[in-house]
Write an enzyme that holds these catalytic residues in place. Structure first.
Site, PDB file in Angstrom:
ATOM      1  N   GLU A   1       0.840  -1.192   0.000  1.00  0.00           N
ATOM      2  CA  GLU A   1       0.000   0.000   0.000  1.00  0.00           C
ATOM      3  C   GLU A   1       0.879   1.248   0.000  1.00  0.00           C
ATOM      4  O   GLU A   1       1.934   1.275   0.647  1.00  0.00           O
ATOM      5  CB  GLU A   1      -0.928   0.000   1.219  1.00  0.00           C
TER       6      GLU A   1
ATOM      7  N   ASP B   1       0.128   5.361   0.580  1.00  0.00           N
ATOM      8  CA  ASP B   1      -0.974   6.202   1.045  1.00  0.00           C
ATOM      9  C   ASP B   1      -0.697   7.692   0.990  1.00  0.00           C
ATOM     10  O   ASP B   1       0.400   8.145   1.346  1.00  0.00           O
ATOM     11  CB  ASP B   1      -1.289   5.903   2.520  1.00  0.00           C
TER      12      ASP B   1
ATOM     13  N   GLN C   1      -0.651  12.605   5.902  1.00  0.00           N
ATOM     14  CA  GLN C   1       0.207  11.463   6.218  1.00  0.00           C
ATOM     15  C   GLN C   1       0.510  10.685   4.947  1.00  0.00           C
ATOM     16  O   GLN C   1      -0.389  10.284   4.221  1.00  0.00           O
ATOM     17  CB  GLN C   1      -0.457  10.540   7.234  1.00  0.00           C
TER      18      GLN C   1
ATOM     19  N   GLY D   1      -0.700  -8.654  12.301  1.00  0.00           N
ATOM     20  CA  GLY D   1       0.166  -8.615  13.475  1.00  0.00           C
ATOM     21  C   GLY D   1       1.575  -8.191  13.159  1.00  0.00           C
ATOM     22  O   GLY D   1       2.404  -8.061  14.047  1.00  0.00           O
TER      23      GLY D   1
ATOM     24  N   ILE E   1       2.333  -5.294  11.292  1.00  0.00           N
ATOM     25  CA  ILE E   1       2.154  -3.995  10.650  1.00  0.00           C
ATOM     26  C   ILE E   1       3.438  -3.178  10.780  1.00  0.00           C
ATOM     27  O   ILE E   1       3.928  -2.939  11.880  1.00  0.00           O
ATOM     28  CB  ILE E   1       0.986  -3.226  11.290  1.00  0.00           C
ATOM     29  N   ILE E   2       3.988  -2.782   9.661  1.00  0.00           N
ATOM     30  CA  ILE E   2       5.196  -1.957   9.640  1.00  0.00           C
ATOM     31  C   ILE E   2       4.891  -0.742   8.779  1.00  0.00           C
ATOM     32  O   ILE E   2       4.960  -0.795   7.552  1.00  0.00           O
ATOM     33  CB  ILE E   2       6.406  -2.729   9.085  1.00  0.00           C
ATOM     34  N   GLY E   3       4.496   0.333   9.439  1.00  0.00           N
ATOM     35  CA  GLY E   3       4.218   1.565   8.721  1.00  0.00           C
ATOM     36  C   GLY E   3       5.497   2.358   8.504  1.00  0.00           C
ATOM     37  O   GLY E   3       6.456   2.250   9.261  1.00  0.00           O
TER      38      GLY E   3
ATOM     39  N   GLU F   1      -3.016  10.274   3.048  1.00  0.00           N
ATOM     40  CA  GLU F   1      -4.148  10.300   3.961  1.00  0.00           C
ATOM     41  C   GLU F   1      -4.214  11.660   4.655  1.00  0.00           C
ATOM     42  O   GLU F   1      -3.209  12.153   5.169  1.00  0.00           O
ATOM     43  CB  GLU F   1      -4.021   9.208   5.021  1.00  0.00           C
TER      44      GLU F   1
END
Length: 300
Positions: free
Chosen positions: A119, A121, A136, A147, A149-151, A123
């Site tokens: 993804e 983004d 963002q 589990g 999730i690495i943003g 935002e």
């Protein structure tokens, strides 16, 4: 007293110059190149279809309006996936109290790879009265919602009020890098440093408005307040140009710089550095609380 009069025109001119300089000082320097001019605009139905919340979306000849209330939000999706390209839209945001509300324009393949998707983004994080929106930018690579999730968030304030007029926001995704643009000014470049830290699978283009009260505004401190509904996002001037997932292998990725090889010019870099020095409010690579073993691109 008469001797002072010759100085009055000079003082007036100096005052005008100083006012102009102060006003111009809050805007980025010219990037020198305007990629949005290079790509043709399309109407909504030329490239998109409603994805959810059809009763919370209206379409005219040039764009679409989507809104969130206490019944539903809404979202749309491109009719075809891409493996690279330039993707943009002019967007106007809701003024006033919008805490907890996300208005988004992004690339994703979540429907094909649920829980293990890519993804990219843009935002807009809603806000409270008197405080600016936060834009963002984020990149996910093969993993979200499972589990792991690495943003890769970088957050900005804007040098204008995004509720007063339409402004153009865009993502350039090439095999070499991802570049985020606001009104043709690059604000972030995410280079490909390894296959493990870069999205390579085809993605669709999405737009949406939804309730993210648990985290959107000051880490969830302020929630969506439906006394101020509906929350509205307006989209127009859609652009989507590049190599679709169905294009032949020899399809050449588009460029968002004067160079056919891609990248950014030195003038574009200067504009980006100016934005980051004045309006960047969060950079995941500079967050000491993050485990940067999970984001090796920060130190390579």
């Amino acid at each position: 007293m008469a001797a002072a009069f010759p100085f009055l025109p000079f003082l007036l001119i100096l005052n005008i110059v100083l006012q102009f300089t102060n006003a111009a000082g809050s805007w980025p320097p010219s990037p020198g190149y305007y990629p949005s001019w290079k790509f043709r605009s399309m109407s909504f139905y030329q490239g998109y279809r409603n994805l959810w919340g059809p009763n919370h979306q209206s379409v005219d000849n040039s764009g679409t309006t989507i809104w969130l209330d206490n019944v539903s939000g809404s979202g749309f999706k491109s009719v075809k996936p891409f493996r690279s390209g330039y993707f943009g839209a002019s967007i106007k945001l809701q003024p006033g109290y919008t805490a907890g509300v996300i208005t988004a324009f992004y690339l994703s393949n979540n429907e094909v790879h649920p829980g293990f998707h890519d993804e990219v983004d843009i935002e807009f994080l809603g806000t409270t009265f008197g405080k600016p929106y936060t834009l963002q930018t984020n990149v996910y690579i093969r993993g979200s919602g499972d589990g792991r999730i690495i943003g890769r968030e970088m957050k900005f304030h804007l040098w204008f009020d995004p509720t007063q007029n339409f402004h153009h926001y865009a993502i350039l995704w090439s095999p070499k890098d991802i570049i985020f643009f606001v009104d043709d000014v690059p604000i972030r470049r995410y280079p490909r440093k390894s296959a493990a830290t870069f999205p390579l699978r085809p993605m669709w283009i999405y737009g949406s408005i939804w309730d993210a009260s648990s985290w959107a505004t000051e880490d969830g401190k302020y929630k969506a307040d439906y006394r101020y509904q509906p929350f509205i996002g307006k989209f127009t001037n859609f652009k989507a140009s590049g190599c679709s997932a169905y294009a032949p292998a020899w399809c050449r990725p588009v460029s968002a710089s004067p160079f056919r090889s891609g990248g950014l010019s030195s003038q574009q870099y200067r504009a980006m550095q100016w934005v980051q020095s004045h309006y960047l409010v969060y950079d995941y690579c500079r967050d000491y609380k993050r485990d940067h073993s999970l984001t090796p691109e920060c130190w390579r």
